[in-house]
Enzyme design. Structure first.
Site, mmCIF file in Angstrom:
data_model
loop_
_atom_site.group_PDB
_atom_site.id
_atom_site.type_symbol
_atom_site.label_atom_id
_atom_site.label_comp_id
_atom_site.label_asym_id
_atom_site.label_seq_id
_atom_site.Cartn_x
_atom_site.Cartn_y
_atom_site.Cartn_z
ATOM 1 N N TYR A 261 1.107 -1.270 -0.137
ATOM 2 C CA TYR A 261 0.143 0.116 -0.295
ATOM 3 C C TYR A 261 1.139 0.736 0.023
ATOM 4 C CZ TYR A 261 -4.253 2.836 0.688
ATOM 5 O OH TYR A 261 -4.780 3.441 1.177
ATOM 6 N N ASN B 119 -14.300 5.259 -0.659
ATOM 7 C CA ASN B 119 -15.083 4.361 -1.419
ATOM 8 C C ASN B 119 -16.006 5.613 -1.711
ATOM 9 O OD1 ASN B 119 -13.319 2.902 -2.102
ATOM 10 N ND2 ASN B 119 -15.242 1.372 -1.004
ATOM 11 N N ASN C 64 -18.958 -3.088 -11.001
ATOM 12 C CA ASN C 64 -19.536 -3.606 -9.428
ATOM 13 C C ASN C 64 -18.737 -3.888 -8.252
ATOM 14 O OD1 ASN C 64 -17.568 -5.383 -10.560
ATOM 15 N ND2 ASN C 64 -18.871 -7.508 -9.327
ATOM 16 N N SER C 65 -17.797 -2.384 -7.811
ATOM 17 C CA SER C 65 -17.063 -2.465 -6.454
ATOM 18 C C SER C 65 -17.888 -1.504 -6.043
ATOM 19 C CB SER C 65 -15.709 -2.150 -7.403
ATOM 20 O OG SER C 65 -16.100 -0.809 -7.551
ATOM 21 N N VAL D 151 -16.480 0.910 -5.148
ATOM 22 C CA VAL D 151 -16.600 3.480 -6.142
ATOM 23 C C VAL D 151 -17.077 2.398 -6.994
ATOM 24 C CG1 VAL D 151 -14.781 3.634 -7.322
ATOM 25 C CG2 VAL D 151 -14.091 2.934 -4.983
ATOM 26 N N ARG E 234 -16.122 -7.509 -15.820
ATOM 27 C CA ARG E 234 -15.882 -8.613 -16.436
ATOM 28 C C ARG E 234 -16.466 -9.990 -16.264
ATOM 29 N NH1 ARG E 234 -11.238 -11.427 -11.602
ATOM 30 N NH2 ARG E 234 -12.079 -10.345 -10.086
ATOM 31 N N PHE F 64 -4.644 8.822 -8.778
ATOM 32 C CA PHE F 64 -5.561 8.893 -8.162
ATOM 33 C C PHE F 64 -5.607 8.838 -6.394
ATOM 34 C CE2 PHE F 64 -9.436 9.655 -5.816
ATOM 35 C CZ PHE F 64 -9.558 11.127 -5.415
ATOM 36 N N TRP F 65 -5.347 9.263 -5.184
ATOM 37 C CA TRP F 65 -5.330 8.583 -4.225
ATOM 38 C C TRP F 65 -5.789 9.754 -3.424
ATOM 39 C CZ3 TRP F 65 -0.747 7.558 -0.728
ATOM 40 C CH2 TRP F 65 -1.269 6.865 0.478
ATOM 41 N N LYS G 210 -19.617 -5.716 -0.214
ATOM 42 C CA LYS G 210 -18.432 -5.713 0.810
ATOM 43 C C LYS G 210 -18.349 -6.765 1.818
ATOM 44 C CE LYS G 210 -15.839 -2.248 -0.515
ATOM 45 N NZ LYS G 210 -15.027 -3.585 -0.810
HETATM 46 N N1 LIG Z 1 -7.116 5.888 -5.007
HETATM 47 C C1 LIG Z 1 -8.086 5.761 -3.577
HETATM 48 O O1 LIG Z 1 -7.681 6.784 -2.991
HETATM 49 C C2 LIG Z 1 -9.004 4.984 -4.037
HETATM 50 C C3 LIG Z 1 -9.730 4.897 -2.774
HETATM 51 C C4 LIG Z 1 -10.579 3.855 -2.804
HETATM 52 C C5 LIG Z 1 -10.983 3.034 -3.437
HETATM 53 N N2 LIG Z 1 -9.343 2.570 -4.577
HETATM 54 C C6 LIG Z 1 -10.128 1.144 -5.257
HETATM 55 O O2 LIG Z 1 -10.480 1.002 -6.147
HETATM 56 C C7 LIG Z 1 -11.157 -0.319 -6.611
HETATM 57 C C8 LIG Z 1 -12.221 -0.877 -6.058
HETATM 58 O O3 LIG Z 1 -12.587 -0.545 -4.633
HETATM 59 P P1 LIG Z 1 -13.550 -1.163 -3.628
HETATM 60 O O4 LIG Z 1 -13.590 -1.290 -2.605
HETATM 61 O O5 LIG Z 1 -14.877 -0.749 -4.486
HETATM 62 O O6 LIG Z 1 -13.781 -2.535 -4.781
HETATM 63 P P2 LIG Z 1 -14.698 -4.566 -3.564
HETATM 64 O O7 LIG Z 1 -16.032 -3.490 -3.657
HETATM 65 O O8 LIG Z 1 -13.933 -4.716 -3.104
HETATM 66 O O9 LIG Z 1 -14.790 -4.931 -5.574
HETATM 67 C C9 LIG Z 1 -13.737 -5.572 -5.678
HETATM 68 C C10 LIG Z 1 -13.939 -5.365 -7.102
HETATM 69 O O10 LIG Z 1 -13.061 -5.105 -8.445
HETATM 70 C C11 LIG Z 1 -13.011 -6.368 -9.027
HETATM 71 N N3 LIG Z 1 -11.797 -6.753 -9.630
HETATM 72 C C12 LIG Z 1 -10.770 -7.592 -8.765
HETATM 73 N N4 LIG Z 1 -9.853 -8.023 -9.267
HETATM 74 C C13 LIG Z 1 -10.214 -7.404 -10.895
HETATM 75 C C14 LIG Z 1 -9.433 -7.826 -12.009
HETATM 76 N N5 LIG Z 1 -7.743 -8.259 -12.101
HETATM 77 N N6 LIG Z 1 -9.490 -7.510 -12.892
HETATM 78 C C15 LIG Z 1 -11.420 -6.140 -13.318
HETATM 79 N N7 LIG Z 1 -11.613 -6.181 -12.237
HETATM 80 C C16 LIG Z 1 -11.494 -7.513 -10.738
HETATM 81 C C17 LIG Z 1 -14.012 -6.927 -8.615
HETATM 82 O O11 LIG Z 1 -14.819 -7.933 -9.667
HETATM 83 P P3 LIG Z 1 -15.351 -9.486 -9.051
HETATM 84 O O12 LIG Z 1 -16.737 -9.244 -8.665
HETATM 85 O O13 LIG Z 1 -16.316 -9.514 -10.818
HETATM 86 O O14 LIG Z 1 -14.647 -10.379 -8.415
HETATM 87 C C18 LIG Z 1 -15.476 -6.171 -7.948
HETATM 88 O O15 LIG Z 1 -15.800 -5.579 -8.990
HETATM 89 C C19 LIG Z 1 -9.475 -0.329 -5.908
HETATM 90 O O16 LIG Z 1 -8.848 -0.863 -6.270
HETATM 91 C C20 LIG Z 1 -10.027 0.121 -4.670
HETATM 92 O O17 LIG Z 1 -7.720 -0.211 -4.184
HETATM 93 C C21 LIG Z 1 -9.174 3.532 -3.955
#
Ligand SMILES: NC(=O)c1ccc[n+]([C@@H]2O[C@H](COP(=O)([O-])OP(=O)(O)OC[C@H]3O[C@@H](n4cnc5c(N)ncnc54)[C@H](OP(=O)(O)O)[C@@H]3O)[C@@H](O)[C@H]2O)c1
Length: 364
Positions: free
Chosen positions: A73, A145, A171-172, A174, A194, A286-287, A345
């Site tokens: 991280y 998110n 579908n995440s 976010v 996917r 972006f973070w 989640k």
């Molecule tokens: N930059 C920032 O400040 C920030 C802030 C918040 C979140 N994030 C990022 O946002 C992303 C989503 O977070 P979340 O908490 O919303 O996720 P989440 O609800 O836990 O869901 C995970 C998602 O990722 C998909 N996924 C996992 N591996 C993948 C791959 N190799 N290719 C395509 N899809 C994939 C899953 O698809 P399936 O359902 O098909 O498994 C699911 O849609 C993460 O990368 C997280 O680190 C970044």
């Protein structure tokens, strides 16, 4: 196990809770992710000036937490550390100089990791007050998110109602938030996932679903073009990286912006130099943590969480939850959270969930 907003029983004996916390003891890739943590008990130490003791009600397990358990991280505390970047808590005790919170108030803890615990001691200025009746599960997922989705839609590119936004991992959590916030602003979204089972709700109301494995940029470009009827797409939100970045980049219009905010594939982003040079595409990372740390964004952050809480209370912002585990089952919860194809989640429930506060704590 459910985490509810129910009023606690009037005779709850707060001293029967012996608080525990999760500790990360290794980030070694040879160990399964769930074996990198242990559960330990924590003493209740007296508060210092400006501090507040909070009881955790529900805490989210996010990809950021899993990255921290892998040692990958953006911030890596020294071992052992207490993980967990977000959750919702109840105020248990305030230092005498903290006068604007009372025991029983609901708060969101901000700042460094440490949420996967029954109790935390935090500085008053690290806590954001939220209304008592706000949904516990939704508030446990509010810090990272929804805020990310809101900032991505508000502050990356100037967008007008009717504009298209393209996002993957739609579908995440976010992705769900992007869709709901976009809908309220009259934006249209192409949602790339996917697997076809994730394409819910169906297309309509400015929302289009595209199933794409992320390995054929031309195919995605064609699908996006068919969905928009050739209308320009100026903003793409990339949570995946690797070859998926190329797919989004190539589906953007000339001069479009690709914002990479996640690294779910673990692979380097591939964006053709041709698109950067001849089509004027821009790529930026972006973070949220950096965005908050930038003093130039201070004014923009003030209304962010109040607005998100209002949306939760109005029922216009909701994220799916697949399962809730009590803190002592953190190993099972982690194994579950690391699985693909979840419907929502995975949350942890702290010892204060459903019990909350009957009388002030006395520090042991
Ligand atoms: N930059 C920032 O400040 C920030 C802030 C918040 C979140 N994030 C990022 O946002 C992303 C989503 O977070 P979340 O908490 O919303 O996720 P989440 O609800 O836990 O869901 C995970 C998602 O990722 C998909 N996924 C996992 N591996 C993948 C791959 N190799 N290719 C395509 N899809 C994939 C899953 O698809 P399936 O359902 O098909 O498994 C699911 O849609 C993460 O990368 C997280 O680190 C970044």
């Amino acid at each position: 196990m459910t985490v509810s907003n129910a009023t606690p029983p009037a005779n709850t004996d707060t001293d029967t809770i012996a608080p525990r916390r999760v500790e990360v003891v290794s980030t070694h890739s040879d160990l399964p992710i769930a074996s990198r943590v242990r559960l330990t008990s924590i003493p209740r130490t007296p508060l210092k000036p400006g501090q507040v003791r909070i009881g955790m009600l529900a805490m989210a397990i996010n990809p950021a937490d899993l990255l921290q358990l892998e040692g990958s991280y953006g911030t890596q505390p020294a071992l052992p550390f207490v993980p967990g970047h977000e959750g919702v808590a109840v105020v248990l005790e305030c230092a005498p100089d903290v006068s604007d919170l009372v025991w029983g108030d609901r708060v969101l803890p901000m700042g460094p990791a440490g949420c996967w615990a029954d109790e935390r001691v935090m500085s008053r200025r690290q806590l954001v007050s939220i209304p008592a009746g706000a949904d516990v599960q939704q508030c446990a997922m509010l810090t990272a998110n929804p805020a990310t989705a809101s900032v991505l839609l508000s502050h990356m590119r100037a967008l007008q109602p009717g504009d298209w936004v393209l996002q993957n991992a739609a579908n995440s959590a976010v992705g769900q938030c992007v869709r709901q916030i976009a809908q309220q602003r009259g934006l249209r979204v192409i949602n790339v996932v996917r697997r076809s089972a994730a394409t819910t709700p169906p297309s309509g109301n400015g929302m289009v679903w595209v199933v794409d494995a992320g390995d054929d940029a031309q195919s995605l470009r064609d699908k996006v073009s068919a969905a928009t009827g050739g209308t320009p797409v100026q903003l793409a939100l990339d949570a995946v990286g690797g070859s998926a970045s190329q797919g989004l980049a190539q589906a953007l219009s000339d001069g479009g912006l690709l914002v990479v905010y996640g690294l779910l594939s673990g692979q380097p982003c591939t964006v053709p130099a041709h698109d950067l040079v001849f089509r004027g595409l821009q790529v930026r990372g972006f973070w949220l943590a950096s965005w908050f740390a930038d003093t130039g964004n201070r004014q923009k952050t003030r209304s962010l969480y109040p607005d998100l809480v209002t949306m939760v209370q109005a029922g216009t912002l909701r994220m799916a939850v697949e399962a809730v585990y009590p803190l002592e089952q953190v190993h099972d919860a982690l194994a579950h959270a690391a699985r693909p194809m979840r419907s929502g989640k995975i949350l942890l429930a702290g010892a204060w969930a459903g019990r909350e506060v009957a009388r002030p704590l006395s520090a042991a």
